[in-house]
Scaffold this motif. Structure first.
Motif, PDB file in Angstrom:
ATOM      1  N   PRO A 240      22.590  35.282  20.022  1.00  0.00           N
ATOM      2  CA  PRO A 240      21.721  35.008  18.871  1.00  0.00           C
ATOM      3  C   PRO A 240      21.060  36.271  18.339  1.00  0.00           C
ATOM      4  N   VAL A 241      20.922  36.330  17.021  1.00  0.00           N
ATOM      5  CA  VAL A 241      20.237  37.432  16.354  1.00  0.00           C
ATOM      6  C   VAL A 241      19.139  36.841  15.492  1.00  0.00           C
ATOM      7  N   THR A 242      17.892  37.208  15.773  1.00  0.00           N
ATOM      8  CA  THR A 242      16.764  36.645  15.033  1.00  0.00           C
ATOM      9  C   THR A 242      16.750  37.136  13.599  1.00  0.00           C
ATOM     10  N   ALA A 243      16.857  38.437  13.423  1.00  0.00           N
ATOM     11  CA  ALA A 243      16.850  39.026  12.081  1.00  0.00           C
ATOM     12  C   ALA A 243      17.629  40.331  12.114  1.00  0.00           C
ATOM     13  N   VAL A 244      18.512  40.509  11.151  1.00  0.00           N
ATOM     14  CA  VAL A 244      19.307  41.736  11.073  1.00  0.00           C
ATOM     15  C   VAL A 244      18.504  42.792  10.327  1.00  0.00           C
TER      16      VAL A 244
END
Length: 316
Positions: A240-244
């Motif tokens: 998972p990536v919260t924000a790029v």
């Protein structure tokens, strides 16, 4: 120890802007300068993890000197091959939603003598590395066969060889049998000459590269995670990536994580995913430290569903 070779390094300047408006005067909210090039970033990520690494680089002019200085400050041992041309500078502009616009200079052309010296330096400077990672585009003046020659020489040292390049340079190098190749989704599609719309199609493309000489294929699929096809089996993983914030160098951080974890099997794939996910949430081409990683959030599946559609959104 991991040794990296970057035939076309760069000095990377990254600017974060509220929006990218063509023809306007843009005021950056943040900016940074990093040593760049795919192999350079692999070495930076290895050093950030606290492991030893040497970067073999053709460097020239004041940008080249600054690259060597910055890498030394980050704990990377640099072996310089001096070239007459001036090392290139690249520019990246990042918008708040993570959209990246890059301007990459072509880099200085290498003479036949400089090219030969770079190949010989890989052999003499290698010491006893576990892996040699040969990464990035070729500068003007080097033939597509150059990486194949480098892989052949690198294998003479007894080290395993990872290759991260694209286009004709990638396909030409497969016959030299690199232990690992790391394309992204677009590069994988280009290598087999057809679009890839499902996970099953990506697996078949990776198997095709293995049949042509690659020992294993680690493919970055952007928002769809990463795929590993090797003698151990077929594995797919996501993180998972919260924000790029910036995806510059994230694929290189991912390769470093894979090699640091042994360079084989699902455990190495999990490390690659953790490093890549951490990197896209950092500014510019900053490399993650162990404190940035979230290995518990990684999900790995063996023999993933072949009909899973691939997204067109690329993270790294």
């Amino acid at each position: 120890m991991i040794l990296t070779v970057t035939p076309n390094p760069s000095l990377d300047r990254t600017y974060e802007v509220p929006s990218l408006d063509r023809g306007a005067v843009l005021r950056a909210t943040h900016d940074r300068v990093d040593p760049g090039g795919k192999g350079v970033n692999v070495s930076r990520a290895v050093a950030a993890a606290g492991a030893p690494t040497t970067a073999v680089l053709p460097l020239g002019g004041s940008p080249g000197a600054l690259i060597a200085e910055l890498l030394g400050a980050q704990g990377v041992d640099v072996t310089v091959v001096k070239v007459a041309g001036q090392t290139r500078s690249n520019i990246s502009v990042v918008e708040p939603d993570g959209t990246l616009t890059k301007i990459n200079a072509p880099g200085p052309g290498l003479t036949e003598e400089e090219s030969a010296l770079l190949l010989e330096t890989v052999r003499t400077a290698s010491g006893d590395p576990a892996w040699i990672a040969a990464c990035g585009s070729l500068p003007p003046g080097l033939p597509d066969q150059w990486y194949a020659d480098l892989v052949a020489r690198a294998r003479e040292t007894g080290a395993r060889v990872a290759l991260d390049t694209s286009g004709p340079a990638l396909t030409a190098a497969l016959a030299a049998r690199p232990d690992l190749v790391k394309p992204n989704a677009l590069e994988l599609a280009q290598a087999v000459g057809r679009p890839l719309t499902t996970l099953g199609e990506a697996v078949r493309a990776a198997q095709e590269l293995r049949s042509l000489g690659a020992g294993a294929v680690l493919a970055s699929l952007g928002a769809d995670g990463q795929l590993l096809v090797s003698a151990e089996g077929t594995f797919h993983g996501t993180a998972p990536v919260t924000a790029v914030r910036s995806d510059v160098g994230a694929g290189d951080a991912s390769l470093a994580g894979f090699l640091l974890a042994g360079g084989a099997g699902p455990e190495a794939l999990a490390a690659a995913l953790a490093h890549g996910a951490a990197a896209v949430q950092l500014p510019g081409s900053a490399m993650p430290t162990p404190a940035d990683l979230r290995p518990g959030a990684v999900h790995i599946t063996e023999n993933p569903p072949p009909d899973h559609p691939l997204s067109t959104r690329a993270l790294y």
